[in-house]
Design a protein around this motif. Structure first.
Motif, PDB file in Angstrom:
ATOM      1  N   ALA A  48      65.322  53.972 184.961  1.00 45.37           N
ATOM      2  CA  ALA A  48      66.085  54.950 185.754  1.00 45.37           C
ATOM      3  C   ALA A  48      67.352  54.318 186.341  1.00 45.37           C
ATOM      4  O   ALA A  48      68.341  55.015 186.582  1.00 45.37           O
ATOM      5  N   ASP A  49      67.338  53.014 186.561  1.00 40.89           N
ATOM      6  CA  ASP A  49      68.511  52.329 187.125  1.00 40.89           C
ATOM      7  C   ASP A  49      69.687  52.341 186.154  1.00 40.89           C
ATOM      8  O   ASP A  49      70.826  52.154 186.569  1.00 40.89           O
ATOM      9  N   TYR A  50      69.397  52.485 184.862  1.00 45.47           N
ATOM     10  CA  TYR A  50      70.467  52.451 183.857  1.00 45.47           C
ATOM     11  C   TYR A  50      71.016  53.846 183.559  1.00 45.47           C
ATOM     12  O   TYR A  50      71.869  54.014 182.693  1.00 45.47           O
ATOM     13  N   SER A  51      70.518  54.858 184.255  1.00 43.22           N
ATOM     14  CA  SER A  51      71.008  56.223 184.058  1.00 43.22           C
ATOM     15  C   SER A  51      72.465  56.325 184.532  1.00 43.22           C
ATOM     16  O   SER A  51      72.820  55.707 185.540  1.00 43.22           O
ATOM     17  N   PRO A  52      73.372  57.018 183.866  1.00 40.60           N
ATOM     18  CA  PRO A  52      73.141  57.885 182.720  1.00 40.60           C
ATOM     19  C   PRO A  52      72.917  57.108 181.418  1.00 40.60           C
ATOM     20  O   PRO A  52      73.551  56.081 181.186  1.00 40.60           O
ATOM     21  N   LEU A  53      72.035  57.640 180.615  1.00 38.98           N
ATOM     22  CA  LEU A  53      71.705  57.032 179.329  1.00 38.98           C
ATOM     23  C   LEU A  53      72.380  57.817 178.213  1.00 38.98           C
ATOM     24  O   LEU A  53      72.954  58.884 178.444  1.00 38.98           O
ATOM     25  N   TRP A  54      72.266  57.279 177.005  1.00 42.29           N
ATOM     26  CA  TRP A  54      72.889  57.900 175.836  1.00 42.29           C
ATOM     27  C   TRP A  54      71.837  58.117 174.763  1.00 42.29           C
ATOM     28  O   TRP A  54      70.900  57.348 174.636  1.00 42.29           O
ATOM     29  N   THR A  55      72.024  59.171 174.005  1.00 45.30           N
ATOM     30  CA  THR A  55      71.168  59.364 172.834  1.00 45.30           C
ATOM     31  C   THR A  55      71.889  58.773 171.622  1.00 45.30           C
ATOM     32  O   THR A  55      73.058  58.379 171.719  1.00 45.30           O
ATOM     33  N   LYS A  56      71.192  58.741 170.502  1.00 45.17           N
ATOM     34  CA  LYS A  56      71.761  58.109 169.310  1.00 45.17           C
ATOM     35  C   LYS A  56      73.014  58.847 168.828  1.00 45.17           C
ATOM     36  O   LYS A  56      73.940  58.231 168.278  1.00 45.17           O
ATOM     37  N   ASP A  57      73.046  60.167 169.030  1.00 42.46           N
ATOM     38  CA  ASP A  57      74.208  60.934 168.566  1.00 42.46           C
ATOM     39  C   ASP A  57      75.336  60.981 169.600  1.00 42.46           C
ATOM     40  O   ASP A  57      76.255  61.795 169.491  1.00 42.46           O
ATOM     41  N   GLY A  58      75.262  60.129 170.622  1.00 37.94           N
ATOM     42  CA  GLY A  58      76.369  59.984 171.559  1.00 37.94           C
ATOM     43  C   GLY A  58      76.360  60.947 172.725  1.00 37.94           C
ATOM     44  O   GLY A  58      77.350  61.044 173.452  1.00 37.94           O
TER      45      GLY A  58
END
Lengths: 92, 173
Positions: free
Chosen positions: B34-44
């Protein structure tokens, strides 16, 4: 049931011989062993053993906190690749 | 997808009927995802997550743009990536596995020994798994100051001084 104390820790004799030879020679080679059942003794501290896992020898740098454990505990027989994610490695 | 992103988790499906997702964390400290949010999905696509509670094999979380169970179910199997820059800086002689993987390993004479495939720890010490075209099985090199005197992340290489018996061609037994 735990092993009787009067017997002392079990170590295959060839492991003792190889470790002694390596220590006398003062080399830092990997000592290849197949005996996963041998107990890690205080005189092994500082040596590097290659413990067989059925496929290859896994290098094990023996430190003080390993004394009393078995070599096989540090050489898993199954392959597992997790994700690197934010895992860290420390150079000691 | 950018190469500077690291996979830190994945979505296991929906949790409950209110649009929460089940998240599986790959982080060393699982809740740190959760500390690294916002996260990314593979499609960007950028997504922000907020952990609500721990559940079996992971966490349940609310995710931006997901408000129904159907939307959450559709995301099952999606990997979540964090920017490499979001990871905190480390002290000397400590490295992220993600930084070490892929580095070229050279010996002290400058000859190429292989490439780091993964970093393992079986309880004794960290081990670099090194692959090379000539090696029948990957070699495992203890990640110590003696065996790995130099790690140069900028130039993407490691200088190694492996003891005898680590690489098969040096085998005497």
């Amino acid at each position: 049931m735990a092993r009787s104390v009067w017997k002392g820790p079990f170590v295959d004799s060839y492991v003792l011989k190889k470790a002694e030879a390596a220590r006398d020679a003062g080399r830092h080679d990997v000592i290849k062993i197949w005996s996963r059942r041998s107990t890690i003794l205080p005189q092994f501290v500082g040596l590097t053993f290659g413990v067989y896992n059925g496929r290859k020898h896994i290098p094990v740098n023996v430190t003080e906190d390993m004394i009393g454990q078995k070599f096989g505990e540090y050489s898993p027989t199954r392959t597992y690749y997790g994700h690197a994610a934010d895992k860290k490695a420390k150079r000691k | 997808m950018s190469d500077d992103r690291i996979c830190v988790g994945s979505i296991g499906g929906s949790f409950g009927v209110h649009g929460e997702v089940r998240i599986k964390s790959y982080c060393a400290e699982p809740a740190a995802i959760a500390d690294y949010s916002p996260l990314w999905t593979k499609d960007g696509q950028q997504v922000s997550i907020e952990i609500t509670r721990p559940v079996k094999n992971g966490y349940s979380a609310t995710m931006s743009g997901v408000s129904s169970k159907e939307q959450a179910d559709a995301l099952k199997g999606t990997d979540l990536f964090a920017e490499r820059d979001q990871l905190p800086a480390l002290p000397d002689d400590e490295y992220y596995h993600a930084d070490l993987i892929g580095l070229t390993v050279l010996d002290t004479g400058g000859a190429v020994l292989g490439r780091v495939k993964s970093v393992q720890n079986f309880g004794a010490a960290d081990l670099l798994e090194i692959t090379a075209p000539g090696l029948p099985t990957p070699a495992l090199l203890p990640f110590t100051l003696v065996n790995v005197p130099t790690v140069d992340l900028a130039s993407g290489r490691i200088i190694a001084d492996p003891p005898e018996g680590i690489f098969p061609e040096a085998d005497a037994d």
